[in-house]
Design an enzyme around this catalytic site. Structure first.
Site, PDB file in Angstrom:
ATOM      1  N   MET A 325     -14.280 -19.426 -20.316  1.00 18.22           N
ATOM      2  CA  MET A 325     -13.757 -20.129 -21.487  1.00 18.22           C
ATOM      3  C   MET A 325     -12.478 -20.888 -21.116  1.00 18.22           C
ATOM      4  O   MET A 325     -12.263 -22.015 -21.544  1.00 18.22           O
ATOM      5  CB  MET A 325     -13.472 -19.144 -22.623  1.00 18.22           C
ATOM      6  CG  MET A 325     -13.221 -19.841 -23.955  1.00 18.22           C
ATOM      7  SD  MET A 325     -12.573 -18.738 -25.215  1.00 18.22           S
ATOM      8  CE  MET A 325     -14.031 -17.956 -25.821  1.00 18.22           C
ATOM      9  N   TRP A 328     -13.413 -23.884 -19.246  1.00 19.82           N
ATOM     10  CA  TRP A 328     -14.019 -24.850 -20.152  1.00 19.82           C
ATOM     11  C   TRP A 328     -12.955 -25.671 -20.872  1.00 19.82           C
ATOM     12  O   TRP A 328     -13.096 -26.872 -21.067  1.00 19.82           O
ATOM     13  CB  TRP A 328     -14.923 -24.151 -21.169  1.00 19.82           C
ATOM     14  CG  TRP A 328     -15.302 -25.059 -22.298  1.00 19.82           C
ATOM     15  CD1 TRP A 328     -16.164 -26.116 -22.222  1.00 19.82           C
ATOM     16  CD2 TRP A 328     -14.804 -25.043 -23.629  1.00 19.82           C
ATOM     17  NE1 TRP A 328     -16.228 -26.761 -23.436  1.00 19.82           N
ATOM     18  CE2 TRP A 328     -15.402 -26.117 -24.319  1.00 19.82           C
ATOM     19  CE3 TRP A 328     -13.912 -24.225 -24.317  1.00 19.82           C
ATOM     20  CZ2 TRP A 328     -15.135 -26.397 -25.656  1.00 19.82           C
ATOM     21  CZ3 TRP A 328     -13.653 -24.494 -25.639  1.00 19.82           C
ATOM     22  CH2 TRP A 328     -14.267 -25.577 -26.295  1.00 19.82           C
ATOM     23  N   HIS A 329     -11.838 -25.015 -21.260  1.00 33.54           N
ATOM     24  CA  HIS A 329     -10.778 -25.754 -21.940  1.00 33.54           C
ATOM     25  C   HIS A 329     -10.190 -26.826 -21.027  1.00 33.54           C
ATOM     26  O   HIS A 329      -9.700 -27.852 -21.491  1.00 33.54           O
ATOM     27  CB  HIS A 329      -9.681 -24.801 -22.412  1.00 33.54           C
ATOM     28  CG  HIS A 329      -9.995 -24.122 -23.704  1.00 33.54           C
ATOM     29  ND1 HIS A 329     -10.206 -24.820 -24.867  1.00 33.54           N
ATOM     30  CD2 HIS A 329     -10.151 -22.812 -24.021  1.00 33.54           C
ATOM     31  CE1 HIS A 329     -10.464 -23.963 -25.843  1.00 33.54           C
ATOM     32  NE2 HIS A 329     -10.456 -22.744 -25.354  1.00 33.54           N
ATOM     33  N   GLY A 330     -10.227 -26.567 -19.742  1.00 32.40           N
ATOM     34  CA  GLY A 330      -9.686 -27.547 -18.805  1.00 32.40           C
ATOM     35  C   GLY A 330      -9.221 -26.837 -17.551  1.00 32.40           C
ATOM     36  O   GLY A 330      -8.792 -25.688 -17.610  1.00 32.40           O
TER      37      GLY A 330
END
Lengths: 398, 414
Positions: A325, A328-330
């Protein structure tokens, strides 16, 4: 040509309502004008991805062709065979555009990838979900039109909530009864007005009025300061009201179209612990990670007896979930740190819950401890948002 | 309940809400919630919303406040600050501070649009900083930060496309507005820049938008005005009961000495530490290339003068110095500073603006400046020596004769 950031401008809502009126009248009379709906969807997608963002629009088209091809090909394959490696390759291919978009700025001095567009993450979640559920056998038949409708459902295209294919299709193929639809309309209006309150009043207050001077004070002071503490809480409030407000708009508009898009937030700040928090915060994302990452990984590890202890298995699962996660955010240190922080918090939380269960009689549990639990959880969550905000990066490393 | 009734129960409140909003925003009335208290707070707030709005400033100016226009020097609220002196000695006027860090001539030109009627045949004080006159004038970022749709719309509705000054203003606006600005405003600006008047439809639409923006201003700009009244009150307590300039000057020296103990430049302690000015020689010679004498700002300044001339406003201009010890250390050219002050003075005097307090040569006086570029203790006392008589005594009617030459590149580059 104009381009719209969805739900940002009051004019956007006026357009939206004007074009939705025929759909609303139709459903009230027990009919779905599917062609009209499709045209309106395309129109709004053009509005979101047109004008100065036209290159994003082209990226979207190419991306959709690619993902639909992946889903279609995999389903066709799955109807006859079921080899794990094919499934793995299909998933990896499906997430490859998103991976490129996420990794490019990290290795290329912050310059965004040329294949990106607004909402690529959310479309990827939907596509991967379809491939995984085909593997499970829950989705049996490939339907091009339904797949496109699901992926490109415009109220949620830019930032979710992330619906599930089977749930969406059930709504889409049916027309709600008049009574039921009136209820949905009522709820939809309520959600949209709640969204106005959240996004245009509260998020404005926290994010636009309060946050900049606090940020300035914290940067002026440098290092640890009360202003930094203030920043942490103010940013957390802004983050919640901005995103929850947006989500309410998306859900409200979905309801108008007779689609019960799931809610994204459920009073997250009254969570009693971190696990509870993730059942209330950005729910469609955390449930996605729970169902398609955590559960599958834990099941895989148990099936292949990779790890004996159930506790260790859960810990590995949590770390995998939250690290993913974070990525995924960066791909930056603070998103990954945010992921790790939550993984550690949830493992501690689990340990505590087990301890509490063992010593049931001797640990008090009353209104006061409940308030204490909420207080602790709230502060831990806000601290994690401070990491997430990237403000520490500005404060310490630039 | 029938379908229609059910539907009405659901949608009725929404329609009612929409009607209410439309009525509130378009009604041809003036909402006035500002009180003496709001005005007093707003006058020393230096807040962007107050400057970008009109109603509170209008009301205050009608109640005896005088515009003190300028930029960041007004944030130095020591005991000799104009707002403190006016309050302590119960002057017949009270300063309404208009300006903060980043507001320059062009921003002021637009914010004056909101108070045209209130400055007509009245007085104002204007502190014109040499630092505004960098070659490009105001930065895009600063101009956009203080951009006010209300005042811009007001300007558009009164602009005369045939005049050089309005064409110049429109061109500057277009050059400075960042992308994604309001398209209809930019289009109208382009028309005026090209010397074309707005069409009747344009005018009607802008009139309607103006009503909405005015109501927005009336309803909301009084919220969240920063409260600095305690700060002002605290400063008044340091002053002697009887007003005497010589005593104040001695006192100012004492405050200055107390406030500048951690450096040899006469810079306020907090400014010195907050801006890390002590970094070993980091600033030595760093300002040698700065240039304030050739700038587009001279023409932007002309716009402001033109507005004052139109309204027959009698204005006292103050040209502050820079801290001499600091500027010698950073290598800022004394010659260039002199040219800047000479040029500003010439532009003012040649057009009939006779009240000019030129302090540009006083940067070497101890405690005149609060820091590197902002007036402080003794500087404020020097300001009061001019401001007090100017505002409390009757002045001859100004006689302005404006010259469009000051919009030319020739003047900017002279």
């Amino acid at each position: 040509m104009v381009s719209f950031q969805p739900y940002v401008n009051p004019i956007y809502f006026l357009y939206l309502i004007a074009f939705l009126i025929p759909i609303i009248i139709g459903i009230l009379n027990g009919k779905r004008f599917r062609v009209y709906e499709t045209i309106i969807s395309l129109l709004f997608i053009c509005l979101i991805f047109g004008g100065p963002k036209l290159h994003e629009g082209f990226n979207l088209i190419l991306y959709i062709i690619f993902e639909v091809l992946m889903i279609g090909l995999y389903m066709r394959y799955r109807s006859k065979h079921n080899q794990t490696w094919v499934f793995v390759v299909a998933v990896l291919l499906a997430i490859s555009p998103l991976s490129i978009v996420k990794i490019t700025p990290a290795i290329n001095n912050g310059i965004p990838s040329i294949i990106g567009f607004l909402g690529i993450s959310y479309l990827t979640f939907k596509a991967v979900q379809m491939i995984m559920e085909s593997r499970d056998g829950s989705i049996k038949k490939f339907d091009l039109m339904l797949t496109l409708q699901f992926l490109l459902f415009f109220p949620t295209i830019s930032s979710g909530p992330i619906d599930r294919y089977r749930r969406f299709v059930k709504d889409y193929q049916n027309v709600p009864s008049q009574e039921k639809y009136l209820e949905m309309l009522q709820k939809g209006i309520f959600y949209i007005f709640q969204g106005f309150l959240y996004k245009f009043l509260l998020a404005y207050l926290f994010g636009t009025v309060l946050l900049p001077p606090i940020a300035h004070a914290a940067l002026q002071h440098g290092g640890m300061s009360w202003a930094l503490v203030g920043y942490m809480y103010t940013y957390s409030m802004d983050l919640f009201f901005d995103f929850a407000g947006y989500s309410l708009f998306a859900v409200g508009i979905s309801y108008f179209m007779g689609i019960e898009t799931p809610m994204n937030f459920n009073k997250p700040f009254i969570s009693h612990n971190i696990k509870d928090f993730w059942n209330r915060w950005h729910m469609t994302l955390s449930f996605w990670f729970r169902d398609y990452v955590y559960m599958r990984l834990v099941f895989f590890m148990m099936k292949h007896k990779l790890i004996k202890s159930r506790i260790t298995t859960a810990i590995v699962g949590y770390f995998a979930l939250f690290l993913l996660m974070g990525f995924w955010h960066g791909v930056t240190w603070y998103y990954i740190a945010y992921g790790l922080f939550h993984a550690i918090a949830i493992v501690i939380n689990d340990t505590w819950l087990r301890f509490k269960k063992k010593h049931k009689g001797s640990i008090p549990s009353n209104k006061l401890t409940e308030i204490f639990a909420i207080f602790i959880t709230f502060n831990v969550v806000c601290l994690s948002f401070l990491i997430f905000s990237g403000f520490l990066d500005k404060l310490f490393f630039s | 309940m029938g379908l229609k009734k059910k539907l009405f129960m659901i949608i009725g409140p929404v329609i009612l809400a929409i009607i209410l909003i439309v009525v509130i925003l378009l009604a041809p009335v003036k909402y006035n919630f500002s009180s003496a208290k709001t005005e007093e707070k707003a006058a020393v707030s230096q807040s962007k919303n107050i400057l970008g709005g009109s109603v509170i400033r209008q009301q205050a100016l009608e109640d005896g406040y005088v515009p003190f226009i300028g930029s960041s020097e007004y944030s130095r609220m020591d005991s000799m600050h104009p707002s403190v002196l006016a309050k302590k000695y119960n002057r017949s006027y009270r300063p309404f501070l208009m300006g903060t860090g980043g507001t320059q001539s062009l921003t002021h030109y637009f914010d004056l649009q909101g108070i045209k009627d209130q400055i007509k045949n009245k007085k104002a004080v204007f502190i014109v900083s040499p630092q505004w006159f960098v070659p490009g004038g105001v930065s895009k970022q600063a101009f956009n930060m203080f951009y006010s749709p209300l005042q811009t719309t007001e300007w558009l509705l009164s602009a005369n496309a045939k005049t050089e000054s309005d064409q110049y203003a429109a061109k500057r606006f277009i050059a400075l507005m960042s992308d994604g600005g309001n398209e209809s405003i930019l289009k109208a600006m382009q028309k005026i820049a090209d010397g074309e008047s707005l069409s009747g439809t344009d005018t009607n639409i802008f009139r309607m938008k103006l009503t909405i923006l005015q109501h927005e201003d009336e309803l909301f700009s009084g919220f969240s005005v920063p409260n600095r009244m305690q700060l002002i009150d605290r400063q008044t307590r340091n002053l002697p009961a009887k007003y005497d300039l010589a005593t104040l000057d001695v006192l100012a020296g004492r405050f200055g000495a107390k406030g500048t103990t951690n450096n040899d430049f006469g810079i306020q302690n907090s400014y010195w530490t907050d801006r890390h000015l002590d970094g070993k020689g980091k600033f030595a010679g760093k300002q040698a290339k700065l240039n304030y004498d050739r700038s587009v700002e001279f023409s932007d300044f002309q716009l402001v003068l033109n507005q004052f001339s139109k309204e027959h406003t009698n204005v006292l201009f103050i040209i502050p110095p820079v801290n001499k010890r600091w500027s010698e250390y950073t290598g800022l050219s004394a010659e260039m500073l002199k040219n800047n002050a000479t040029k500003i003075t010439e532009q003012l005097k040649s057009q009939g603006f006779d009240h000019v307090a030129d302090f540009s040569k006083r940067g070497n006086e101890k405690y005149f400046m609060a820091d590197t570029i902002h007036l402080g203790w003794k500087g404020w006392v020097a300001v009061d020596r001019y401001v007090n008589p100017f505002l409390t005594q009757k002045q001859a009617k100004p006689d302005y004769h404006m010259d469009d030459y000051y919009y030319s590149k020739d003047w900017q580059q002279e």
